[in-house]
Design an enzyme around this catalytic site. Structure first.
Site, PDB file in Angstrom:
ATOM      1  N   PHE A 362      16.692  -6.250  -4.612  1.00 41.65           N
ATOM      2  CA  PHE A 362      15.632  -6.247  -5.612  1.00 41.65           C
ATOM      3  C   PHE A 362      14.535  -5.274  -5.215  1.00 41.65           C
ATOM      4  O   PHE A 362      14.102  -5.261  -4.060  1.00 41.65           O
ATOM      5  CB  PHE A 362      14.984  -7.636  -5.733  1.00 41.65           C
ATOM      6  N   ASP A 363      14.070  -4.483  -6.188  1.00 40.78           N
ATOM      7  CA  ASP A 363      12.812  -3.768  -6.010  1.00 40.78           C
ATOM      8  C   ASP A 363      11.706  -4.825  -6.073  1.00 40.78           C
ATOM      9  O   ASP A 363      11.889  -5.883  -6.679  1.00 40.78           O
ATOM     10  CB  ASP A 363      12.664  -2.747  -7.142  1.00 40.78           C
ATOM     11  N   LYS A 364      10.548  -4.556  -5.454  1.00 43.27           N
ATOM     12  CA  LYS A 364       9.455  -5.542  -5.478  1.00 43.27           C
ATOM     13  C   LYS A 364       8.585  -5.369  -6.713  1.00 43.27           C
ATOM     14  O   LYS A 364       8.520  -6.246  -7.576  1.00 43.27           O
ATOM     15  CB  LYS A 364       8.595  -5.429  -4.211  1.00 43.27           C
ATOM     16  N   THR A 365       7.918  -4.218  -6.799  1.00 40.46           N
ATOM     17  CA  THR A 365       6.909  -4.008  -7.838  1.00 40.46           C
ATOM     18  C   THR A 365       7.529  -3.916  -9.223  1.00 40.46           C
ATOM     19  O   THR A 365       8.375  -3.070  -9.474  1.00 40.46           O
ATOM     20  CB  THR A 365       6.110  -2.721  -7.552  1.00 40.46           C
TER      21      THR A 365
END
Length: 674
Positions: A362-365
């Protein structure tokens, strides 16, 4: 001479001497148009939708005519047969051409299987079934072509992220110059609100730069002398003078484009389950049919006519109509169910692959978080009322251009704190550090802790410094408010976690996903704070796009089937390289959405566990259908031994199996998003 084709990027690399005219002549049959990579593409007239897919529309028209004629004149009427036959030829010509070519080369795939299925349908007079099988296949092929074209367009759109011109100072003169003509060592001047055109290092000025497009960092980063800046990022506050360190072809954004293209070229083409199955099933049935027709007359003197008929019956029993129909019915049903539940799946193969996932990154932002900074902490260090103090802070930020000002004003508006009416007698911006304003004769400051280390004679008190450090350790950006005599308040701002993120990660683990990883360009403190709240099994911070790509490649080596969930330009290479790329549609950039294989509509991460569950159910039903179809066929084949197998029994077995597996596929409509 040699050539390498990257279908994902629609790119042809030729090694040797040739011309564009010669390349186009070689591809004349496919109406191939070639443009130099660095040259301007000629504006191609966009064909209307009905022209692009005219063969499918015409084929559907003839199917409708066929069913109408069947209702009015009967199944064996010449008009009925001609209508269905025309539909088959219009939408299936290229398929048959490929299928017959594969048969001649003894290559058995879905197209070979389809060709045999249509021949079988023609032999038994099931023209309508043959037409439906072909149109389903043509629609799935058209969808795949459409999504590939969109992905190629998204790669081209990446080139628009950074400006084509920049203000360059040469020999004391400032001139606008095209980026292709800018050299390493040139000085470019970037004003507030402008995008930075080239990678470089700041030599003069101070500002905050929004780097979300490149690094994915949720909060703008302060930049001062000697700090690195990237092409395509947005200068938000002060004027910056940047010394160019890379030519236009070597900038970080150029590398992202290259990485996306390479990732799409490297990703091994996935093969649908039925394709893999067809490799073995098709030749086996053909061999059995041939043996049934030949062995009894040759070895036992049986009648050639009788056993050729039996061999034909075996071929009809083995005719894979049930197999061919059941798979697209299951996939179309599942994709339709997914769309109704807010998940856009760009092709059946991605649906199948999702069911086999072992790890999800997963990307965070904008993915695990909302991507919008909010006020998380407000500590009042005075005897003044909280609302009164916060109204002064909001009044100052209301006049500010600072990227985090919106978070403070949003909190004031949510809590009904009046701030727009507060009278400011003086206001000034301290670039890169904060702001100063005078209210009722008192001078107030708000900015970074470093600003107050300079403003206060003895700096920030140790006790307050500890509180600031504790908030920073949680991954929050801290702003300090006060006068030149004391700190009066601390405001912490952070990217807000999505309410659903923790629950989604738990559900994925319960579904048997072995590893969940958070990949982010943010600092380790912020990443650790968010990762622990969400419950991912691994955290990787301070990553550039190429680092994310390398990590996805490593995950694929370790786990085989890997998904990447992201929303930004910086996620595009990783999305392209993953087995399945998943984009957030609301917050996501066009590039992320087009590069991905699945889009979660409405920005709802909770759709991901549902998609995994639906995919697994789809795979299970496809396998059930294949086992059932083969079981029915084996039962019918046993009737060959006493010579009882007739074409009528063969037709009944094939039609019955087709109907039952279709009904089984429709059960996917019942899978719910819970």
């Amino acid at each position: 001479m040699d050539a390498k084709v990257n279908f994902g990027a629609s790119k042809l690399t030729v090694y040797g001497n040739t011309t564009i005219e010669e390349l186009e002549k070689a591809g004349a049959f496919e109406n191939l148009k070639v443009f130099p990579e660095k040259g301007e593409q000629l504006s191609q007239k966009k064909e209307p939708f009905w022209k692009d897919y005219s063969n499918i529309l015409v084929s559907l028209l003839f199917i409708a005519m066929g069913y109408l004629s069947q209702f009015m004149n009967g199944e064996e009427n010449t008009t009925t047969i001609l209508a269905f036959l025309t539909s088959i030829l219009v939408s299936g010509f290229s398929l048959f051409k490929e299928g017959i070519k594969n048969l001649s080369r003894l290559q058995f795939d879905m197209k070979t299987l389809m060709t045999i299925a249509i021949i079988g349908a023609a032999i038994i007079g099931e023209w309508s079934e043959g037409a439906v099988v072909v149109i389903l296949f043509a629609i799935s092929e058209a969808l795949e072509t459409y999504s590939m074209d969109k992905a190629r367009a998204s790669i081209r759109s990446l080139m628009e992220i950074s400006p084509k011109e920049a203000l360059v100072r040469r020999n004391g003169k400032e001139t606008m110059i095209h980026v292709d003509d800018i050299e390493v060592g040139d000085i470019i001047i970037v004003k507030p609100g402008q995008k930075i055109a080239m990678d470089g290092a700041v030599i003069k000025g101070r500002s905050s730069v929004n780097q979300a497009a490149i690094t994915g960092e949720s909060v703008p980063v302060e930049k001062t002398v000697d700090d690195e800046v990237f092409a395509g990022t947005l200068n938000e506050e002060g004027i910056l003078e940047v010394k160019v360190t890379k030519r236009v072809d070597d900038t970080t954004i150029a590398k992202i484009i290259h990485l996306v293209e390479e990732a799409q070229a490297e990703r091994a083409p996935s093969q649908a389950f039925v394709d893999r199955f067809a490799k073995y099933y098709t030749p086996v049935i053909m061999i059995i049919a041939a043996l049934v027709a030949i062995i009894p007359p040759l070895l036992f003197g049986a009648s050639w006519n009788e056993w050729i008929y039996q061999g034909l019956a075996v071929l009809v029993v083995g005719c894979p109509c049930a197999l061919v129909v059941s798979t697209p019915v299951s996939i179309v049903t599942a994709i339709g169910n997914a769309a109704r539940n807010g998940v856009l799946i760009k092709g059946g193969i991605y649906l199948e692959e999702t069911g086999a996932l072992k790890a999800i990154a997963f990307d965070k932002t904008g993915t695990l978080t909302k991507g919008i900074p909010v006020v998380t902490d407000f500590k009042n260090l005075t005897t003044m009322e909280d609302q009164q103090l916060f109204s002064i802070i909001a009044a100052l930020e209301y006049r500010s251009q600072h990227p985090l000002a919106s978070a403070i004003m949003k909190k004031a508006e949510e809590e009904g704190i009046a701030f727009k009416e507060v009278q400011l007698d003086g206001f000034s911006s301290i670039t890169g550090k904060g702001i100063k304003g005078t209210i009722n004769g008192a001078a107030y400051y708000i900015g970074s802790p470093n600003l107050f280390e300079e403003v206060l004679k003895e700096g920030i008190a140790p006790r307050i410094r500890e509180e600031i450090r504790a908030l920073q350790d949680q991954g929050k950006t801290v702003m300090v408010f006060g006068t030149n005599e004391e700190v009066q308040a601390i405001v912490a701002v952070a990217d807000e976690l999505r309410e659903s993120s923790k629950d989604v990660i738990e559900k994925l683990h319960s579904l048997g996903i072995e590893k969940t990883i958070m990949l982010t360009g943010d600092n380790k403190g912020t990443a650790k704070a968010i990762g622990e709240q969400v419950g991912v099994s691994d955290i990787q911070a301070e990553l550039l796009p190429q680092d994310k790509l390398e990590f996805i490649k490593k995950l694929r080596n370790d786990y085989g089937k890997v998904a990447m969930v992201g929303d930004g330009v910086n996620d595009a290479p990783a999305l392209a390289s993953a087995t399945v790329g998943v984009a957030m549609s609301g917050a996501g950039t066009d590039t992320a959405l087009e590069t991905a294989d699945i889009a979660l509509m409405g920005d709802d991460l909770r759709k991901l566990p549902f998609t995994v569950k639906l995919s697994r159910k789809t795979l299970a039903i496809i396998k059930q259908n294949i086992i059932f179809s083969i079981g029915v066929k084996l039962l019918a084949l046993l009737l060959v031994i006493p010579g009882w197998l007739t074409l009528w029994i063969a037709i009944f077995a094939d039609m019955g199996a087709t109907l039952l597996v279709t009904l089984n596929g429709l059960r996917l409509l019942k899978v719910r998003d819970k």
